[in-house]
Design a protein around this motif. Structure first.
Motif, short mmCIF file in Angstrom:
data_model
loop_
_atom_site.label_atom_id
_atom_site.label_comp_id
_atom_site.label_asym_id
_atom_site.label_seq_id
_atom_site.Cartn_x
_atom_site.Cartn_y
_atom_site.Cartn_z
N ALA A 39 0.83 -1.21 0.00
CA ALA A 39 0.00 0.00 0.00
C ALA A 39 0.86 1.25 0.00
O ALA A 39 0.51 2.26 -0.64
N ALA A 40 1.99 1.23 0.71
CA ALA A 40 2.88 2.39 0.70
C ALA A 40 3.44 2.64 -0.69
O ALA A 40 3.56 3.79 -1.13
N GLN A 41 3.79 1.57 -1.39
CA GLN A 41 4.29 1.73 -2.75
C GLN A 41 3.18 2.25 -3.66
O GLN A 41 3.40 3.16 -4.47
N HIS A 42 1.98 1.68 -3.53
CA HIS A 42 0.84 2.13 -4.32
C HIS A 42 0.57 3.61 -4.12
O HIS A 42 0.36 4.36 -5.09
N LEU A 43 0.59 4.08 -2.87
CA LEU A 43 0.28 5.48 -2.56
C LEU A 43 1.51 6.40 -2.63
O LEU A 43 1.40 7.58 -2.37
N ARG A 44 2.66 5.81 -2.96
CA ARG A 44 3.90 6.58 -3.16
C ARG A 44 4.35 7.28 -1.88
O ARG A 44 4.75 8.46 -1.89
N ILE A 45 4.30 6.53 -0.79
CA ILE A 45 4.71 7.08 0.51
C ILE A 45 5.67 6.11 1.20
O ILE A 45 5.63 5.96 2.43
N THR A 46 6.54 5.46 0.43
CA THR A 46 7.43 4.46 1.02
C THR A 46 8.41 5.08 2.01
O THR A 46 8.96 4.36 2.85
N GLY A 47 8.64 6.37 1.94
CA GLY A 47 9.49 7.03 2.93
C GLY A 47 8.78 7.42 4.20
O GLY A 47 9.40 7.93 5.14
N GLU A 48 7.46 7.20 4.24
CA GLU A 48 6.66 7.63 5.39
C GLU A 48 5.95 6.49 6.10
O GLU A 48 5.57 6.64 7.26
N GLY A 71 4.70 1.94 6.03
CA GLY A 71 4.79 0.61 5.45
C GLY A 71 5.87 -0.28 6.01
O GLY A 71 5.90 -1.49 5.72
N ARG A 72 6.79 0.25 6.83
CA ARG A 72 7.85 -0.55 7.43
C ARG A 72 8.36 0.15 8.68
O ARG A 72 8.13 1.35 8.88
N ILE A 73 9.06 -0.61 9.51
CA ILE A 73 9.70 -0.06 10.70
C ILE A 73 11.20 -0.09 10.45
O ILE A 73 11.80 -1.16 10.31
N ALA A 74 11.81 1.08 10.35
CA ALA A 74 13.23 1.16 10.02
C ALA A 74 13.80 2.47 10.54
O ALA A 74 13.05 3.44 10.77
N THR A 75 15.10 2.50 10.71
CA THR A 75 15.78 3.71 11.16
C THR A 75 15.46 4.87 10.21
O THR A 75 15.56 4.73 8.99
N GLY A 76 15.05 5.99 10.78
CA GLY A 76 14.73 7.17 10.00
C GLY A 76 13.28 7.26 9.59
O GLY A 76 12.85 8.30 9.08
N MET A 77 12.50 6.19 9.80
CA MET A 77 11.08 6.19 9.44
C MET A 77 10.24 6.73 10.59
O MET A 77 10.62 6.61 11.76
N PRO A 78 9.05 7.29 10.29
CA PRO A 78 8.13 7.64 11.37
C PRO A 78 7.82 6.42 12.22
O PRO A 78 7.71 5.30 11.71
N ALA A 79 7.67 6.62 13.52
CA ALA A 79 7.43 5.52 14.45
C ALA A 79 5.95 5.17 14.44
O ALA A 79 5.19 5.53 15.35
N ASP A 80 5.52 4.48 13.37
CA ASP A 80 4.16 3.97 13.25
C ASP A 80 4.22 2.47 13.46
O ASP A 80 4.80 1.74 12.64
N LEU A 81 3.63 1.98 14.53
CA LEU A 81 3.67 0.54 14.79
C LEU A 81 2.47 0.12 15.61
O LEU A 81 1.88 0.91 16.33
N ILE A 82 2.12 -1.16 15.44
CA ILE A 82 0.99 -1.74 16.17
C ILE A 82 1.44 -3.07 16.76
O ILE A 82 2.47 -3.63 16.36
N ALA A 83 0.66 -3.59 17.70
CA ALA A 83 0.97 -4.87 18.31
C ALA A 83 -0.31 -5.67 18.52
O ALA A 83 -1.37 -5.11 18.81
N VAL A 84 -0.16 -6.98 18.37
CA VAL A 84 -1.24 -7.92 18.66
C VAL A 84 -0.69 -9.02 19.55
O VAL A 84 0.53 -9.18 19.67
N SER A 85 -1.58 -9.79 20.16
CA SER A 85 -1.14 -10.83 21.09
C SER A 85 -0.62 -12.06 20.37
O SER A 85 0.40 -12.64 20.76
N GLY A 86 -1.33 -12.51 19.33
CA GLY A 86 -0.94 -13.72 18.63
C GLY A 86 -0.15 -13.45 17.38
O GLY A 86 0.24 -12.32 17.09
N ASP A 87 0.08 -14.51 16.61
CA ASP A 87 0.88 -14.43 15.39
C ASP A 87 -0.04 -14.29 14.18
O ASP A 87 -0.71 -15.25 13.78
N PRO A 88 -0.10 -13.11 13.54
CA PRO A 88 -0.99 -12.93 12.39
C PRO A 88 -0.55 -13.70 11.15
O PRO A 88 -1.33 -13.85 10.21
N LEU A 89 0.68 -14.19 11.14
CA LEU A 89 1.13 -15.02 10.02
C LEU A 89 0.52 -16.42 10.10
O LEU A 89 0.47 -17.14 9.09
#
Length: 428
Positions: free
Chosen positions: A377-386, A388-406
């Motif tokens: 979705a980040a690539q689709h909306l052209r916001i890969t720098g903002e 879609g991932r957790i990485a150094t230099g990226m905005p701290a957007d993150l969520i957590a769940v109890s179980g394994d969504p995979l």
């Protein structure tokens, strides 16, 4: 689940205006981490070091002092992205009345309520594709300033639509329709270029057009192409000249394919796409946003004893809804790039994550469904720098769940921790 161990004075809270203190450091200790979903690697026992609104480091093990967020028993992944929502409304039995009784200001406040609900469900970025310019852009800007809590909003405002078609006002008295019809409604090549430019001037981040008829327009105009090929070409060209990507609401294959041949960037819905559609989308790298939750919702409403749709809406809902999962399956098998989007506002705000199970039913793996709502979705909306991932230099957007969504993708329907740009909004 998440234990915050720090002094009582916490600057980062929704009530503080949604702005993270630039000199405050937070250590988020994570048991399982899917930092870059496109790689599909789950890391264990990490600490995210967050300063202000950014991730500044990812450390091995559980470290930190001062402000520590304990997610050691949790699965953490990037904030989710919904590529198709309508924050300022929600389908209900009074929906048609609200169109003529709510002011733009009231719609913006309604949108603030739904934006908060969306954020609490784990969606830290959305694309709002259709609503009054004044209400949607005001909401987007208020969230950006930190005046109200909500996801980052990429907004189209009013859709560029054909007179009398989906996106125009239908089913009211002529004088009412004349007043309510948006400036983005157009006919003819020149007028359609004007409509695009008018939307850009009003503040549109992205151009959304209605290339075909739609389910919830109160007119028996079908679901096929409504703009001419020449009009579609002028809309796409005008959007690209103004530096905007152009996405199309499209159900019928004729409208889908004409829009793709005109150089459009992405397809919303895609219900009746055919082999030619898949070939064109693969060739041009076009994204499909399948909105399976909307199809599921309208079919359930139209077939229920409490159906509140008009006869025209009901007929189209029963035609479209049952076809959409199979459509997404064929697109996925055909190699089309899929971005997560729900058309929420048709269904209830906050239920966005129900789309994941429908994508899995359509043949995506849980990882592929998560990728569609993050890196894809980040690539689709052209916001890969903002986003879609957790990485150094990226905005701290993150969520957590109890179980394994995979293992069970419905875990994402039970988000228990939400951080956006370094601010904690949810912590169960």
């Amino acid at each position: 689940m998440a234990a915050l161990t720090s002094a009582p004075a916490l600057a980062q809270s929704p009530s503080s205006g949604g702005q993270a203190s630039s000199d405050q450091t937070t250590f988020v200790q994570v048991g399982q981490l899917l930092a870059e979903p496109e790689r599909g690697i789950v890391q264990r026992d990490k600490t995210l070091v967050i300063r202000g609104n950014q991730v500044v480091e990812i450390r091995e093990g559980f470290v930190g002092e001062g402000r520590i967020v304990d997610l050691r028993d949790s699965f953490v992944l990037p904030g989710l992205i919904d590529s198709h929502v309508h924050l300022t409304s929600q389908q209900n039995p009074n929906g048609r009345l609200e169109e003529v009784t709510q002011s733009n200001a009231e719609q913006a406040f309604v949108g603030a309520r739904y934006a908060r609900r969306t954020l609490m469900a784990g969606f830290t970025t959305v694309a709002d594709l259709g609503g009054s310019n004044e209400s949607v852009f005001a909401l987007r800007d208020a969230i950006r300033r930190g005046d109200v809590p909500g996801p980052r909003v990429i907004a189209s405002g009013s859709a560029v639509s054909v007179h009398g078609g989906h996106g125009d006002i239908n089913g009211y008295r002529e004088d009412v329709m004349h007043i309510l019809s948006p400036e983005s409604v157009c006919s003819g090549v020149d007028d359609c270029m004007r409509a695009v430019r008018t939307q850009v001037r009003a503040g549109a981040d992205i151009i959304k057009i209605t290339a075909t008829g739609g389910v919830l327009s109160n007119t028996a105009a079908g679901l096929a192409q409504q703009f001419s090929d020449e009009e579609l070409g002028s809309i796409v060209a005008a959007g690209h000249r103004m530096g905007r990507q152009v996405t199309a609401h499209a159900h019928g294959a004729d409208g889908i394919n004409s829009f793709l041949r005109a150089g459009g960037d992405s397809i919303e819905h895609g219900t009746f796409l055919d082999d030619e559609s898949i070939r064109l989308m693969r060739r041009e790298g076009v994204w499909l946003v399948p909105t399976l939750l909307a199809g599921d919702f309208v079919a359930r409403i139209a077939s229920s004893p409490d159906n509140f749709f008009t006869p025209a809406q009901s007929a189209k809902a029963l035609e479209v809804g049952p076809r959409m999962v199979d459509m997404a399956r064929r697109a996925h098998e055909g190699g089309v790039r899929i971005a997560f989007g729900t058309d929420t506002g048709v269904s209830a705000h906050g239920d966005n994550a129900q789309e994941f199970a429908l994508l899995v039913r359509a043949g995506l793996s849980p990882l592929e469904a998560i990728q569609a709502a993050t890196a894809g979705a980040a690539q689709h909306l052209r916001i890969t720098g903002e986003a879609g991932r957790i990485a150094t230099g990226m905005p701290a957007d993150l969520i957590a769940v109890s179980g394994d969504p995979l293992s069970d993708v419905t875990e994402l329907e039970r988000v228990r921790f939400v951080m956006k740009a370094g601010v904690i909004y949810r912590e169960d």
